[in-house]
Structures are given as structure tokens and as C-alpha cells.
Scaffold this active site. Structure first.
Site, PDB file in Angstrom:
ATOM      1  N   ASP A  97       0.846  -1.193   0.000  1.00  0.00           N
ATOM      2  CA  ASP A  97       0.000   0.000   0.000  1.00  0.00           C
ATOM      3  C   ASP A  97       0.883   1.245   0.000  1.00  0.00           C
ATOM      4  O   ASP A  97       1.892   1.286   0.715  1.00  0.00           O
ATOM      5  CB  ASP A  97      -0.879   0.048   1.253  1.00  0.00           C
ATOM      6  CG  ASP A  97      -2.276  -0.516   1.018  1.00  0.00           C
ATOM      7  OD1 ASP A  97      -2.472  -1.157  -0.027  1.00  0.00           O
ATOM      8  OD2 ASP A  97      -3.142  -0.322   1.886  1.00  0.00           O
ATOM      9  N   GLU A 140      -4.482   2.412  -4.558  1.00  0.00           N
ATOM     10  CA  GLU A 140      -3.053   2.553  -4.244  1.00  0.00           C
ATOM     11  C   GLU A 140      -2.470   1.235  -3.762  1.00  0.00           C
ATOM     12  O   GLU A 140      -1.471   1.201  -3.053  1.00  0.00           O
ATOM     13  CB  GLU A 140      -2.847   3.644  -3.181  1.00  0.00           C
ATOM     14  CG  GLU A 140      -3.424   3.342  -1.821  1.00  0.00           C
ATOM     15  CD  GLU A 140      -4.853   3.835  -1.620  1.00  0.00           C
ATOM     16  OE1 GLU A 140      -5.189   4.167  -0.477  1.00  0.00           O
ATOM     17  OE2 GLU A 140      -5.636   3.881  -2.587  1.00  0.00           O
TER      18      GLU A 140
END
Length: 224
Positions: A97, A140
Site C-alpha cells: 500500500d 493505491e
């Protein structure tokens, strides 16, 4: 006339270039049913083939970064996982992430966010081996499947990716945007019977990385 099924061939032009063609053939018979002649139509289908290839690529790739998308990742990952379910269980998964990505968008705008995603995708790609499977699986979020990889090597790769993203900052429109990652690492063992379990382990490790200050990698353990 009697139609013969359409078929495709590759023809070579005089200049040596290849062109895909579609051939329609019709067998013409006389009143007694005897074949008289064959007439055929050859059609250049280059544009159709290019459009087909483009659509196939669109179905398996993330349009922004050009990486595999979630669907393609899981198709490939299942195939790789099924081949690694025997000792010594050499398979690792990284869940990645970008830290505080919403803040990047809110502070600099969505174009800056796209620039960060592109740069992260590029650095991740450059930091991995040709056999590693990398995909953007969410906004993301990225995943990497590492074939023939044990825990120590997977942790080394994950730490290298964390370092590579953090330094140098991402340049955008005269600015330097500091970006960091959290990475959860999990490896296959005899207790993991499907890909979902491996993902759950990596997800737990990723959660721990976020809780421990971010900009770091954490490997799953029995106590995670």
C-alpha cells in the site's frame, strides 16, 4: 454457390512484411451439380486484429500504469500457486500500500496522484525479477507474487522496494513528493492450502506495518 467456412492466414507482402487476411471461399457448381470454379475473396484484417489485441490487453491491464490488473493477477497467481504446493514451498506474496495516498491527492491534486502511481509502478517493476508477478489491484494497492522464493529473500526484496520508493522523492511539476510504502510479506507452508490464506497472512502483516509507523515491511509470523 456453396460457401466453405471462412479461415484466416498470414500472407507475406513483396517487401517481406506480414499481413493477416481473412479468406472467403465459394464453390460454384453447374446445373448438374458439378464444381465449375472456385471464387474467393481475400480481405486484409490488420485493423481488426490490432483492435482485438488492444481489447485483450485492456482486459488484463491497469490502464494507468500498464501493470496487470486484479483479474489477471489472480488468474496467473492461481496457476503459480498450484505448482508450488509441495516442499520446500518456495512461494512468497507481497501486499503493498502507498502510505497516505489520499493526502497526496488532496494536497497536490489527482494528476499528481497519477504521477505518483506511475512512478511507484515503475520503481516496483525495476526492483523485481522477470519471473515475479506484479499487479495494481486497487487504487493505491499492489500485489507481488514471488515464485521460488523463501522468507528471507522475500523480506530482502520487500525492504529494497520500501527503500527504493522512499528515496528519491517523486518529482512532479517542480515539486518533490515524498512517498513511502507499507509491505506485508507472507510465505507458503504446509498449513496454507489456498491462495486466499496466503493473501490473508500478507494482509495481516500489512496491517501490522501500518500500525508500526509505516514506511516499512513486516513479515507474517504465527503471532501476527
Amino acid at each position: 454457390g456453396e460457401h466453405i467456412p471462412t479461415y484466416e492466414r498470414i500472407f507475406k507482402r513483396k517487401d517481406g512484411s506480414l499481413v493477416p487476411v481473412e479468406i472467403n471461399v465459394e464453390l460454384v457448381r453447374d446445373a448438374e451439380g458439378k464444381p465449375v470454379h472456385v471464387q474467393s475473396v481475400v480481405r486484409d484484417i490488420t485493423e481488426r486484429k490490432e483492435a482485438q489485441i488492444a481489447l485483450e490487453k485492456l482486459a488484463i491491464t491497469d490502464p494507468l500504469t500498464g501493470l496487470y490488473n486484479r483479474r489477471r493477477f489472480f488468474e496467473e497467481a492461481e496457476r503459480i500457486f498450484s505448482r508450488a504446493q509441495n516442499p520446500p514451498f518456495q512461494l512468497a506474496l507481497l501486499m503493498i500500500d502507498i502510505d497516505h495516498f489520499k493526502l497526496v491527492n488532496d494536497t497536490y491534486g489527482h494528476l499528481a496522484g497519477d504521477a505518483v502511481l506511475l512512478e511507484v509502478a515503475k520503481r516496483l517493476s525495476e526492483g523485481l525479477r522477470p519471473t515475479d508477478l506484479l499487479a495494481r489491484v486497487g487504487g493505491e494497492e499492489f500485489m507481488v507474487l514471488l515464485p521460488r522464493t523463501l522468507l528471507a529473500d522475500a523480506c530482502g526484496i520487500a525492504q529494497r522496494l520500501v527503500d527504493t520508493i522512499y528515496q528519491p522523492p517523486v518529482p512532479y511539476d517542480g515539486l518533490e513528493i515524498r512517498v513511502s510504502l507499507c509491505v506485508g510479506v507472507a510465505t507458503l507452508d504446509a498449513h496454507v492450502t489456498d491462495l486466499d490464506q496466503l493473501i490473508q497472512r500478507a494482509d495481516q502483516a500489512l496491517y501490522e506495518a501500518k500500525n508500526n509507523g509505516r514506511n516499512r515491511m513486516v513479515a507474517w509470523t504465527e503471532t501476527s
